[in-house]
Design an enzyme around this catalytic site. Structure first.
Site: not given
Length: 252
Positions: A134, A176-177, A180
């Site tokens: 990351c 993953h995004e 976030h």
């Protein structure tokens, strides 16, 4: 509008360890082998990305309500920064923009995909574990388990509906995004022992960036606890302790 992101013929993330946000294009040189211009662009792009300890990384993004030129310019800028950083995915919150927007390009030959207001519609029961890194967590590479396939509903920059069906690396990047956008980091998806190792690796990476030649002793004072016990030495405490090191690294 429907878009198929699955590429069954390509390697999945389990076939090859992948640093989700700093994956190099196929046959691209290692970072230390980049030419001066490419490395300068990469460094400039990375300076735009919020680092561990910044409260924005723990904040949930807000749904986008206006699909206008400003949003499309934002998406274009995100794509350019991701490309310059040699990344494959980027969420708006990473730049301090509290919009529920992410962009990704899993493979060099793919077009940039922008997902606005993404919602996970379905995730496969089949899961795989692979290495992720990351941009906000310097020096950290950890094994993360995620669904092998996902289906996501979203809109594009024009406001048109999209249905994304992704498998392997594209699915991993999207998950993953989206984490976030919900204020979640890969540190939240690993064991306590793995977090301790990750915090140690990040501390060492930040010290290395912040330490001028001959001043290692001064830089080493900015450290984070290695523990992650029940007494409160979890990721949140580590973030507070490492915030000063991250700031120092950015100015070094």
């Amino acid at each position: 509008m429907s878009q198929e992101a699955s590429e069954p013929g390509r390697k999945s993330a389990a076939d090859e360890h992948v640093d989700v946000e700093v994956e190099r294009e196929h046959d691209a040189p290692a970072v230390e082998e980049l030419d001066e211009e490419t490395r300068a662009r990469r460094d400039a792009a990375l300076r735009q990305v919020r680092k561990f300890g910044d409260p924005v990384l723990r904040t949930s993004a807000l749904p986008v309500e206006r699909f206008d030129d400003q949003l499309r310019a934002e998406i274009e800028r995100m794509g350019e920064l991701m490309h310059d950083a040699l990344g494959v995915g980027l969420a708006a919150t990473r730049l301090g923009i509290m919009h529920r927007v992410l962009v990704y390009r899993a493979f060099p030959e793919d077009a940039l995909t922008a997902l606005v207001n993404p919602v996970l519609d379905w995730a496969s029961e089949e899961r795989e574990q692979a290495e992720e890194g990351c941009l906000s967590l310097p020096g950290v590479h950890v094994e993360v388990e995620r669904a092998l396939r996902v289906r996501v509903r979203a809109r594009d920059g024009e406001g048109a509906e999209q249905l994304i069906e992704a498998e392997g690396l594209p699915a991993r990047i999207v998950q993953h995004e989206m984490d976030h956008l919900d204020g979640m980091l890969i540190l939240d998806r690993i064991s306590r022992e793995a977090r301790k190792e990750a915090m140690r690796a990040m501390r060492e990476a930040l010290e290395g960036r912040a330490r001028p030649a001959g001043e290692g002793e001064d830089a080493s004072e900015q450290t984070a606890p290695e523990t992650d016990g029940d007494g409160g030495d979890g990721p949140e405490r580590g973030e507070r302790a490492l915030a000063g090191s991250a700031d120092a690294g950015e100015t070094a």
